[in-house]
Design a protein around this motif. Structure first.
Motif, PDB file in Angstrom:
ATOM      1  N   PHE A 166     -41.891  17.639 -56.360  1.00  0.00           N
ATOM      2  CA  PHE A 166     -41.566  18.372 -55.011  1.00  0.00           C
ATOM      3  C   PHE A 166     -40.218  19.468 -55.516  1.00  0.00           C
ATOM      4  CE2 PHE A 166     -43.479  14.723 -53.275  1.00  0.00           C
ATOM      5  CZ  PHE A 166     -44.612  15.437 -52.521  1.00  0.00           C
ATOM      6  N   ILE A 167     -39.340  18.771 -56.355  1.00  0.00           N
ATOM      7  CA  ILE A 167     -38.061  19.463 -56.349  1.00  0.00           C
ATOM      8  C   ILE A 167     -37.912  19.698 -57.867  1.00  0.00           C
ATOM      9  CG2 ILE A 167     -35.608  19.234 -56.091  1.00  0.00           C
ATOM     10  CD1 ILE A 167     -36.218  16.870 -53.877  1.00  0.00           C
ATOM     11  N   ALA A 168     -37.357  21.062 -58.005  1.00  0.00           N
ATOM     12  CA  ALA A 168     -36.999  21.422 -59.295  1.00  0.00           C
ATOM     13  C   ALA A 168     -35.676  22.088 -59.401  1.00  0.00           C
ATOM     14  CB  ALA A 168     -38.004  22.437 -59.965  1.00  0.00           C
ATOM     15  N   PHE A 169     -34.829  21.886 -60.301  1.00  0.00           N
ATOM     16  CA  PHE A 169     -33.649  22.332 -60.422  1.00  0.00           C
ATOM     17  C   PHE A 169     -33.278  23.124 -61.734  1.00  0.00           C
ATOM     18  CE2 PHE A 169     -28.977  21.338 -61.795  1.00  0.00           C
ATOM     19  CZ  PHE A 169     -28.553  22.147 -60.748  1.00  0.00           C
ATOM     20  N   ARG A 170     -32.817  24.416 -61.402  1.00  0.00           N
ATOM     21  CA  ARG A 170     -32.780  25.288 -62.924  1.00  0.00           C
ATOM     22  C   ARG A 170     -31.359  25.884 -62.869  1.00  0.00           C
ATOM     23  NH1 ARG A 170     -37.330  29.760 -62.206  1.00  0.00           N
ATOM     24  NH2 ARG A 170     -36.384  29.824 -60.269  1.00  0.00           N
ATOM     25  N   PRO A 171     -30.563  25.083 -63.745  1.00  0.00           N
ATOM     26  CA  PRO A 171     -28.990  25.781 -63.996  1.00  0.00           C
ATOM     27  C   PRO A 171     -29.280  26.711 -65.329  1.00  0.00           C
ATOM     28  CG  PRO A 171     -29.310  23.548 -65.132  1.00  0.00           C
ATOM     29  CD  PRO A 171     -30.586  23.606 -64.440  1.00  0.00           C
ATOM     30  N   GLU A 172     -28.393  27.617 -65.394  1.00  0.00           N
ATOM     31  CA  GLU A 172     -28.515  28.640 -66.604  1.00  0.00           C
ATOM     32  C   GLU A 172     -27.070  29.167 -66.802  1.00  0.00           C
ATOM     33  OE1 GLU A 172     -29.790  32.889 -65.306  1.00  0.00           O
ATOM     34  OE2 GLU A 172     -31.180  31.641 -65.157  1.00  0.00           O
ATOM     35  N   ILE A 173     -27.002  29.940 -67.937  1.00  0.00           N
ATOM     36  CA  ILE A 173     -25.838  30.416 -68.342  1.00  0.00           C
ATOM     37  C   ILE A 173     -26.278  31.743 -69.085  1.00  0.00           C
ATOM     38  CG2 ILE A 173     -25.453  29.401 -70.680  1.00  0.00           C
ATOM     39  CD1 ILE A 173     -22.320  29.908 -70.253  1.00  0.00           C
ATOM     40  N   ARG A 174     -25.631  33.123 -68.526  1.00  0.00           N
ATOM     41  CA  ARG A 174     -26.155  34.167 -69.024  1.00  0.00           C
ATOM     42  C   ARG A 174     -25.066  35.064 -69.552  1.00  0.00           C
ATOM     43  NH1 ARG A 174     -30.739  38.211 -66.065  1.00  0.00           N
ATOM     44  NH2 ARG A 174     -29.954  40.044 -67.033  1.00  0.00           N
ATOM     45  N   TYR A 175     -25.303  35.835 -70.619  1.00  0.00           N
ATOM     46  CA  TYR A 175     -24.331  36.911 -71.060  1.00  0.00           C
ATOM     47  C   TYR A 175     -24.918  38.123 -71.119  1.00  0.00           C
ATOM     48  CZ  TYR A 175     -20.743  39.081 -74.035  1.00  0.00           C
ATOM     49  OH  TYR A 175     -19.900  39.824 -74.736  1.00  0.00           O
ATOM     50  N   ASP A 176     -24.360  38.940 -70.570  1.00  0.00           N
ATOM     51  CA  ASP A 176     -24.720  40.560 -70.474  1.00  0.00           C
ATOM     52  C   ASP A 176     -23.673  41.403 -71.305  1.00  0.00           C
ATOM     53  OD1 ASP A 176     -27.429  41.023 -68.513  1.00  0.00           O
ATOM     54  OD2 ASP A 176     -26.154  39.101 -68.122  1.00  0.00           O
ATOM     55  N   TRP A 177     -24.102  42.475 -71.749  1.00  0.00           N
ATOM     56  CA  TRP A 177     -23.352  43.456 -72.483  1.00  0.00           C
ATOM     57  C   TRP A 177     -23.828  44.822 -72.629  1.00  0.00           C
ATOM     58  CZ3 TRP A 177     -25.817  39.814 -75.385  1.00  0.00           C
ATOM     59  CH2 TRP A 177     -26.635  40.340 -76.458  1.00  0.00           C
ATOM     60  N   GLN A 178     -23.153  45.757 -72.437  1.00  0.00           N
ATOM     61  CA  GLN A 178     -23.691  47.251 -72.909  1.00  0.00           C
ATOM     62  C   GLN A 178     -23.560  47.792 -74.115  1.00  0.00           C
ATOM     63  OE1 GLN A 178     -21.569  48.249 -68.825  1.00  0.00           O
ATOM     64  NE2 GLN A 178     -22.695  49.973 -69.484  1.00  0.00           N
ATOM     65  N   SER A 179     -24.276  48.719 -74.753  1.00  0.00           N
ATOM     66  CA  SER A 179     -23.909  49.238 -75.644  1.00  0.00           C
ATOM     67  C   SER A 179     -24.662  50.833 -75.523  1.00  0.00           C
ATOM     68  CB  SER A 179     -24.757  48.675 -76.907  1.00  0.00           C
ATOM     69  OG  SER A 179     -26.156  48.580 -76.633  1.00  0.00           O
ATOM     70  N   ARG A 180     -24.069  51.640 -76.377  1.00  0.00           N
ATOM     71  CA  ARG A 180     -24.451  53.051 -76.318  1.00  0.00           C
ATOM     72  C   ARG A 180     -24.329  53.546 -74.795  1.00  0.00           C
ATOM     73  NH1 ARG A 180     -30.295  53.536 -78.607  1.00  0.00           N
ATOM     74  NH2 ARG A 180     -29.835  55.957 -78.276  1.00  0.00           N
ATOM     75  N   ASN A 181     -22.768  53.280 -74.400  1.00  0.00           N
ATOM     76  CA  ASN A 181     -22.859  53.820 -73.002  1.00  0.00           C
ATOM     77  C   ASN A 181     -21.708  54.641 -72.629  1.00  0.00           C
ATOM     78  OD1 ASN A 181     -20.951  51.549 -73.829  1.00  0.00           O
ATOM     79  ND2 ASN A 181     -20.322  51.199 -71.963  1.00  0.00           N
ATOM     80  N   ASN A 182     -21.182  55.031 -73.622  1.00  0.00           N
ATOM     81  CA  ASN A 182     -20.081  56.231 -73.790  1.00  0.00           C
ATOM     82  C   ASN A 182     -19.280  55.981 -72.474  1.00  0.00           C
ATOM     83  OD1 ASN A 182     -21.407  57.693 -75.842  1.00  0.00           O
ATOM     84  ND2 ASN A 182     -23.126  58.248 -74.489  1.00  0.00           N
ATOM     85  N   GLY A 183     -18.799  54.741 -72.397  1.00  0.00           N
ATOM     86  CA  GLY A 183     -17.711  54.427 -71.449  1.00  0.00           C
ATOM     87  C   GLY A 183     -18.310  54.153 -70.039  1.00  0.00           C
ATOM     88  N   ASN A 184     -19.628  54.270 -69.752  1.00  0.00           N
ATOM     89  CA  ASN A 184     -20.006  54.307 -68.488  1.00  0.00           C
ATOM     90  C   ASN A 184     -20.068  52.540 -68.167  1.00  0.00           C
ATOM     91  OD1 ASN A 184     -20.587  56.894 -67.843  1.00  0.00           O
ATOM     92  ND2 ASN A 184     -22.290  56.827 -69.256  1.00  0.00           N
ATOM     93  N   ARG A 185     -19.383  52.005 -67.270  1.00  0.00           N
ATOM     94  CA  ARG A 185     -19.333  50.674 -67.345  1.00  0.00           C
ATOM     95  C   ARG A 185     -20.412  50.312 -65.967  1.00  0.00           C
ATOM     96  NH1 ARG A 185     -12.793  49.372 -68.509  1.00  0.00           N
ATOM     97  NH2 ARG A 185     -12.948  49.951 -70.526  1.00  0.00           N
ATOM     98  N   ALA A 186     -20.974  49.220 -66.056  1.00  0.00           N
ATOM     99  CA  ALA A 186     -22.056  48.915 -64.988  1.00  0.00           C
ATOM    100  C   ALA A 186     -21.632  47.677 -64.349  1.00  0.00           C
ATOM    101  CB  ALA A 186     -23.442  48.829 -65.575  1.00  0.00           C
ATOM    102  N   PHE A 187     -20.853  46.681 -65.121  1.00  0.00           N
ATOM    103  CA  PHE A 187     -20.772  45.488 -64.399  1.00  0.00           C
ATOM    104  C   PHE A 187     -19.380  45.577 -63.547  1.00  0.00           C
ATOM    105  CE2 PHE A 187     -23.266  44.817 -68.362  1.00  0.00           C
ATOM    106  CZ  PHE A 187     -24.345  44.214 -67.705  1.00  0.00           C
TER     107      PHE A 187
END
Length: 455
Positions: free
Chosen positions: A415-436
């Motif tokens: 009945f029960i599922a548990f899902r922990p996670e760790i995620r790393y995101d980064w930009q490239s070719r963004n010319n200074g346009n920061r999204a985070f």
């Protein structure tokens, strides 16, 4: 309703479901968790007499990111462009699914099935009801987005974000018919998941996505459509199984068309003879601009023009059981919104003379099942949005986005599922346009987890 009231409501519902599931878990039963609570309450009469199935799940989530501040958390959607967008605890969704499966050798929008070709005509249906934060992106123009229960947030997304407003939606409502023609043909009509892309939406349970967070590919692909789809098996034998699909729909997330023309969806789905390997090509194409004077159906349709401006999205994915306990998958995608560059072709983001936009992406996933109740997974992504179009409204930065995600899925019981996670995101070719971090950072680490209760 305030965020605190939403949290109390979610906790109360969770406590009720936990109690019900705990009681049910003590009763010997080899049947799946889906539909268990309904069978316990109503018996098997409805299912046996009419083939009706009633099932559901509740998904609770929590997240925190490295760019977080008190102000950003208060404004809401502070995980963007990572989704789910909220930090802190929330009711992701509480979903009820009522349906009658048709007797068929094909699951439209999903897969051809092995086994004999059914010789009889069959009819089925499905209706979903969803409540929670996921109800907001699941809403459809011309239907549940307009409901009073979804105000004021439906008309004020910023307020919905800061209040953590839950939304009510009907993600799917369709009928299906199987025809014993050739190797088997099925017709689907109504409002249904588009089936375009690797991650299937709307979900019945969290699969094939093994993570709580969504891939950039999922955020760029269509979710639901309204119209009709024909699915046909065209090959069955030692070389595998193949089905083709073709349909006409009113557009992306659209029951009230904004330009009077239809979009075309389609797919080719191949499975190995033993069903251990799958390859899918799927697409949608059609005019998606808003006619001048019509209600702008943002965030799905962001272009206004008196002429047709074609949008297309293509996905090619493959998955395989590569060794004992090991599974792998990969997807490549491409999308494009046409624009003729005239003064009256207007983007609600960049203004007049919109001349087109494109995006593309790749992602791959590897998972290992250590035992029946534990699976580890890793996902690597790259998504290119050089015109700032592909992830709107989560991000408008002209940038490439990259992500690495590691997670686990613990099935505590059936009945029960548990899902922990760790995620790393980064930009490239963004010319200074920061999204985070509300435009303050070009990278982000997110810790999140969800719990899914099936009933």
């Amino acid at each position: 309703m305030t965020y605190q009231k939403h949290a109390r409501l979610a906790l109360a519902v969770a406590q009720t479901l936990f109690t019900s599931v705990a009681c049910a878990a003590g009763v010997p039963d080899d049947a799946p968790a889906e539909g268990y609570l309904f069978r316990q309450l109503a018996g098997d009469a409805a299912a046996n007499a009419y083939g009706i199935q009633v099932q559901g799940y509740m998904q609770l989530g929590a997240a925190h990111n490295s760019n977080s501040s008190a102000a950003s958390r208060a404004a809401g959607n502070s995980n963007f462009p990572v989704a789910p967008g909220d930090e802190g605890f929330k009711l992701e969704d509480l979903k009820l699914i009522i349906g009658k499966p048709m007797a068929s050798n094909i699951l439209p929008r999903i897969t051809p099935l092995p086994g004999p070709v059914p010789a009889d005509f069959s009819v089925g249906f499905q209706a979903d009801l969803m409540y929670g934060r996921s109800g907001q992106p699941a809403g459809m123009f011309g239907f549940d987005q307009n409901w009073g229960v979804n105000q004021p947030g439906a008309g004020n997304p910023a307020l919905a974000a800061s209040n953590r407003q839950n939304f009510l939606a009907v993600p799917q409502f369709y009928v299906q018919a199987y025809f014993p023609l050739g190797y088997g043909v099925a017709l689907t009509a109504g409002r249904f998941g588009a089936g375009i892309g690797y991650e299937i939406a709307p979900q019945v349970r969290p699969t094939p996505n093994l993570f709580y967070s969504r891939s950039y590919a999922f955020l760029a692909q269509p979710d639901q459509v309204a119209g009709a789809l024909v699915s046909a098996n065209v090959m069955r034998g030692a070389a595998g199984l193949m089905a083709v699909e073709l349909g006409a729909v009113k557009g992306w997330q659209n029951l009230q068309d904004n330009n009077g023309s239809r979009s075309i969806i389609g797919a080719v789905r191949w499975r190995s003879a033993g069903m251990g390997t799958a390859v899918n090509y799927s697409f949608i194409t059609g005019n998606e601009q808003n006619d001048p004077g019509a209600t702008v159906q943002a965030p799905v349709a962001t272009i206004i023009s008196p002429r047709g401006q074609r949008r297309q999205h293509h996905s090619l994915s493959a998955s395989s059981h590569i060794a004992e306990g090991w599974d792998a998958s990969a997807e490549i995608l491409y999308g494009r919104q046409a624009g003729d560059g005239r003064p009256d072709t207007v983007s609600i983001v960049t203004g007049p003379r919109f001349s087109g936009a494109r995006y593309r992406g790749q992602n791959a996933m590897l998972s290992y099942r250590a035992n029946p109740g534990l699976r580890y997974s890793a996902r690597l992504e790259h998504f290119s949005s050089p015109d700032g179009f592909g992830l709107f409204p989560l991000a408008v930065a002209r940038s490439d986005f990259n992500a690495t995600t590691f997670g686990a899925q613990f099935d505590l019981n059936r009945f029960i599922a548990f899902r922990p996670e760790i995620r790393y995101d980064w930009q490239s070719r963004n010319n200074g346009n920061r999204a985070f971090g509300n435009g303050t950072a070009s990278k982000q680490t997110t810790l999140s987890a969800d719990m899914v209760l099936r009933f």
